[in-house]
Scaffold this active site. Sequence first.
Site, short mmCIF file in Angstrom:
data_model
loop_
_atom_site.label_atom_id
_atom_site.label_comp_id
_atom_site.label_asym_id
_atom_site.label_seq_id
_atom_site.Cartn_x
_atom_site.Cartn_y
_atom_site.Cartn_z
N CYS A 29 0.81 -1.22 0.00
CA CYS A 29 0.00 0.00 0.00
C CYS A 29 0.83 1.26 0.00
O CYS A 29 0.31 2.37 -0.17
CB CYS A 29 -0.93 0.01 1.21
SG CYS A 29 -1.78 -1.55 1.49
N HIS B 84 -3.37 6.80 6.83
CA HIS B 84 -3.56 5.59 6.03
C HIS B 84 -5.03 5.19 6.09
O HIS B 84 -5.65 4.90 5.07
CB HIS B 84 -2.66 4.47 6.55
CG HIS B 84 -2.79 3.19 5.81
ND1 HIS B 84 -2.43 3.05 4.49
CD2 HIS B 84 -3.27 1.97 6.21
CE1 HIS B 84 -2.67 1.81 4.09
NE2 HIS B 84 -3.18 1.13 5.12
N HIS C 135 -9.80 1.92 -0.87
CA HIS C 135 -8.36 1.63 -0.80
C HIS C 135 -7.89 1.11 -2.15
O HIS C 135 -8.17 -0.03 -2.53
CB HIS C 135 -8.12 0.59 0.29
CG HIS C 135 -6.67 0.40 0.64
ND1 HIS C 135 -5.63 0.89 -0.11
CD2 HIS C 135 -6.09 -0.26 1.69
CE1 HIS C 135 -4.49 0.57 0.44
NE2 HIS C 135 -4.73 -0.13 1.53
#
Length: 639
Positions: free
Chosen positions: A281, A438, A476
């Site tokens: 990520c 995040h 995401h």
Amino acid sequence: MTRLPVITAFGGFNAAGRSSFHHSYKRTIFTSLNQQQQRQNCTALASIMGLLQWRNEDYYWIDGVVYDPVHDFSRLKMLVEAGSLVRKIEPSHFDVNAVLVGKKLTLDGSEHTPSLVKMTKRDLPEVLPQGWRVVAQEGREVTLAISESITTYAQHGSVMPVQAAGQLPSGFNPGDHYRSLHHPRGLQLSVVAASDTVNSLGLDWQSIVRRVKPDEIAVYSASVMSQLDDTGFGGMLQARSQGARVTSKQLAMGFNSMPADFINAYVLGSVGATAGVVGACATFLYNLNAAVDDIKSGRRRVVMVGSAEAPILPEVIDGYHAMSALATDAEIARLSGGLLPDGAIDYRRASRPFGANCGFTIAESGQYVLLMDDALALELGATIYGAVPGVFVHADGYKKSISAPGLGNYLTMGRAVGLAQNLLGSEVVRNSSFVQAHGSSTPQNRVTESRILDEVAKHYGIDYWPVGAIKSYVGHSLGPASGDQMANTLGVFAQGILPGIKTIDSVADDVLAQRLGISNQDTELGCKGAQVAFLNSKGFGGNNATATVVAPHTVHTWLQKRHGKAAFNAYQDANQIVQATAKDYDDYALKGDLKALYNFGEHLVDETALSWSHEGLQIPGFAHPVALNSDGGFDDLAP
């Protein structure tokens, strides 16, 4: 003197729309916009969604009726809102209630009672397996008698347990904007997102190429999941089991470095440095780190940085679901506010960073930024949207589980804030900084990341630290996730409003939020209250990264100090022309013309025309040669 990496262009597409000129950002603060801004934001989305078409100097509905901006706006607004941000997966991806699944079947057969199977002659194996024999043939059809037990698969429809995703706006297909035959969706996103970035620059790309050496340009971009749809690795790996033939393009198109390769070969025509740095990520920030280091060292002067990902596929969702990482329909329904008044799942609220949540929401996106060193940006008159003085990357050390969080993110956040304090002072960090978390929307992340942010805030004397989480709007997107953060951050710098986490009712009880400003409403920071941002990523496997991003008005002050007021005034004059040219592109894009750059087979370099000299290697089409006599920095070893 260390060169300062400044952001001179940015662009891309995600569930909130087009990133350039802050359109996708404005979708996340839509309720805080005035009426004129809301109308323009809806138009920006409607033009790529195919809801409106521009012709004869006016907008028309798809049915040919002229769009009335006064009477028709409420209808357009409703359609735009329904077709953007996180929502139920649409049939343009796949039917979530009828995903094909293979059911394993065993057919018993013996010499006395063989199984009889009919198939076309062309589907017969080249060599018949033991126990198979043809007993009848009629035209193109044959009948087989199979006297052995065989295993086969029957396809049937299955309901996906995960049905929410951060999809591109409804009706927007990136491949429609250029000649995209056989291109996986992730590479289509790379082309249009990088094009959006270059077009928003306001400068002709060749004017930049003429100013710098070919090896002073670089492209750093990658995808985490590779290209897993039918035109990439997905089709290649499934071909044999489905009785299909592997194409000559599937393997090549599938590489996770292909986003950078496509930009070099078809968008920029660059012969400079290139790489695809992958870190789960944190992939966008890993590539940004490489670019920042290159510019600070003087190795590069211009770097395109980004990532593109198109992972909304049943197989990818199955993989993350098997890890219990995704928010399922059943779990969303059990959360407070997870159902609409009619009892249906509220997919809009699937992604809930720092609130009562149950897993992340997968998404697709392509995001890019163009970095230059400060001297070149001033020379060209390029618009400066911010600066990135540092990106910090750390692993977690020894771990019990590869997916468990660790200490690496303490290091990245602590160092990123420390850099800002050294450059801007402790007062700015305490009172004029914010965090793009995040914020993956998993129960574990809400606890671990909030603890990290709280500890860092305590160390630096921050009593109230505004925290945003863009994944609540766009999901995401894996590799480009911090690119989504970056585009949103540049919007905060321009507008002064930090988007609230509107998908949560309140902060979860186990979140350590004593010093954190986590709100479900937009927060008015003002330009002075948004001088520096920290983009944070806690990637799977221990891939942690945090970037320090400085607002443009602060960067302007730095540039006047470094280059002098006269040089900065000349820059401002040149920048007016650049901004006007960039606005021309935005006007075209608002009318549905994205002007995607795709130079297939054009401007090819004649390798026989390379010119070798003492100055270096001269490449046709480039103004400056590539030096060949560098000592690589080992001047103490040279004779």
